[in-house]
Design an enzyme around this catalytic site. Structure first.
Site, PDB file in Angstrom:
ATOM      1  N   CYS A 122       0.836  -1.198   0.000  1.00 19.50           N
ATOM      2  CA  CYS A 122       0.000   0.000   0.000  1.00 19.50           C
ATOM      3  C   CYS A 122       0.877   1.256   0.000  1.00 19.50           C
ATOM      4  CB  CYS A 122      -0.929  -0.024   1.209  1.00 19.50           C
ATOM      5  SG  CYS A 122      -2.166   1.296   1.207  1.00 19.50           S
ATOM      6  N   CYS A 123       1.877   1.291   0.884  1.00 19.25           N
ATOM      7  CA  CYS A 123       2.793   2.442   0.905  1.00 19.25           C
ATOM      8  C   CYS A 123       3.580   2.536  -0.398  1.00 19.25           C
ATOM      9  CB  CYS A 123       3.770   2.330   2.077  1.00 19.25           C
ATOM     10  SG  CYS A 123       3.085   2.800   3.677  1.00 19.25           S
ATOM     11  N   CYS A 203      -1.397   8.803   7.020  1.00 21.42           N
ATOM     12  CA  CYS A 203      -2.691   8.413   6.468  1.00 21.42           C
ATOM     13  C   CYS A 203      -3.672   8.096   7.599  1.00 21.42           C
ATOM     14  CB  CYS A 203      -2.527   7.186   5.585  1.00 21.42           C
ATOM     15  SG  CYS A 203      -1.589   7.486   4.081  1.00 21.42           S
ATOM     16  N   CYS A 206      -3.901   4.531   9.219  1.00 18.74           N
ATOM     17  CA  CYS A 206      -2.663   4.024   9.834  1.00 18.74           C
ATOM     18  C   CYS A 206      -2.106   4.973  10.891  1.00 18.74           C
ATOM     19  CB  CYS A 206      -1.612   3.779   8.757  1.00 18.74           C
ATOM     20  SG  CYS A 206      -2.130   2.607   7.499  1.00 18.74           S
ATOM     21  N   CYS A 229       7.436   4.377   6.037  1.00 18.44           N
ATOM     22  CA  CYS A 229       6.617   4.072   4.864  1.00 18.44           C
ATOM     23  C   CYS A 229       7.448   3.579   3.691  1.00 18.44           C
ATOM     24  CB  CYS A 229       5.831   5.307   4.440  1.00 18.44           C
ATOM     25  SG  CYS A 229       6.853   6.704   3.997  1.00 18.44           S
TER      26      CYS A 229
HETATM   27  S1  SF4 Z   1       0.331   4.766   5.564  1.00 17.36           S
HETATM   28 FE1  SF4 Z   1      -1.301   3.188   5.466  1.00 17.36          FE
HETATM   29  S2  SF4 Z   1      -2.904   3.954   4.080  1.00 17.36           S
HETATM   30 FE2  SF4 Z   1      -1.044   5.238   3.827  1.00 17.36          FE
HETATM   31  S3  SF4 Z   1      -0.031   4.365   2.086  1.00 17.36           S
HETATM   32 FE3  SF4 Z   1       0.896   3.385   3.898  1.00 17.36          FE
HETATM   33  S4  SF4 Z   1      -0.325   1.533   4.356  1.00 17.36           S
HETATM   34 FE4  SF4 Z   1      -1.465   2.789   2.834  1.00 17.36          FE
END
Ligand code: SF4
Length: 246
Positions: A122-123, A203, A206, A229
């Protein structure tokens, strides 16, 4: 990056650290933005809990500095509003909103729930890859990282080499008290979530608030081993080319 160019950049960072290790943050920022030998330098900002300090320092030198804002699609509404407020208050004229490739989010996170099962990917698609692409037009970037964040940041230097970029950390030596005092002295607007107990803001899915005395980043990926991240890994990117459309 050719080996000679990387060696040259490494030597330049070492010399800058030797010359400016004790220099105030304003001098570090001025050097980064005014020393033509360093090339084109951007600032990367999350417009988070204490971002306004570095944004103010940059605005004092060059309000037209490119400011790269990673809009992951998962930020708090408060952060989006605060970004506009701060840019206007400081007179920043070149804030660039960096977003994920829609093809990546469609392929890997169409429902917007990937953070529940695979935070690294996701990151990678929402932060690492978009930033890496946005930085291609620059020779270096200014970050707000600090030694007080601990972990890999505990011995942070003012100048680092990250892949083929110079990375500048003007606030490396700053404490929480320094940051608060600077914001008070310059009457800078606070991120609205700070008053609700958020000491580091990323985010929404998170990030949690923190308790007094906790590590400022304890609310990031809470109850997980993850602490970063992936945008600060010294050139060793975590997104696999065959897993994320490039
Ligand atoms: S902080 Fe969380 S929502 Fe944001 S990009 Fe990373 S995993 Fe995804």
């Amino acid at each position: 990056m050719p080996l000679d160019a990387h060696a040259l950049l490494t030597a330049r960072a070492a010399q800058l650290n030797a010359d400016l290790a004790e220099a105030p943050a304003a001098r570090i920022v001025e050097t980064a933005l005014r020393n033509a030998a360093l090339g084109e330098i951007a600032m990367v900002s999350s417009f988070g809990a204490d971002s306004v300090v570095l944004l103010h320092l940059v605005a004092q030198v060059s309000p037209d500095t490119p400011v790269l804002f990673l809009e992951t699609g998962m930020l708090f509404a408060e952060t989006l509003a605060y970004q506009q407020e701060v840019a206007e208050a400081l007179g920043l004229t070149d804030v660039r909103v960096i977003q994920p490739d829609p093809a990546d989010t469609f392929l890997h996170d169409a429902e917007g729930v990937l953070h529940q099962t695979d935070t690294d990917t996701c990151c990678a698609i929402r932060k690492v890859k978009p930033l890496e692409l946005a930085l291609q037009g620059f020779d270096g970037w200014i970050t707000g990282r600090k030694r007080i964040h601990g972990g890999d940041r505990a011995d942070l230097k003012m100048f680092e080499v990250d892949g083929n970029h110079l990375k500048v950390n003007p606030l490396a030596a700053w404490t929480g008290t320094d940051l608060s005092a600077y914001m008070d002295a310059h009457d800078l607007p606070r991120h609205p979530l700070v008053a609700k107990g958020f000491s580091s803001i990323g985010c929404a899915p998170c990030t949690t608030s923190t308790l007094p005395g906790e590590d400022p980043r304890a609310g990031r990926w809470r109850a997980s081993e993850k602490t970063e991240c992936g945008i600060h890994f010294d050139g060793a990117r975590i997104w696999p080319a065959n897993a994320v459309k490039s």
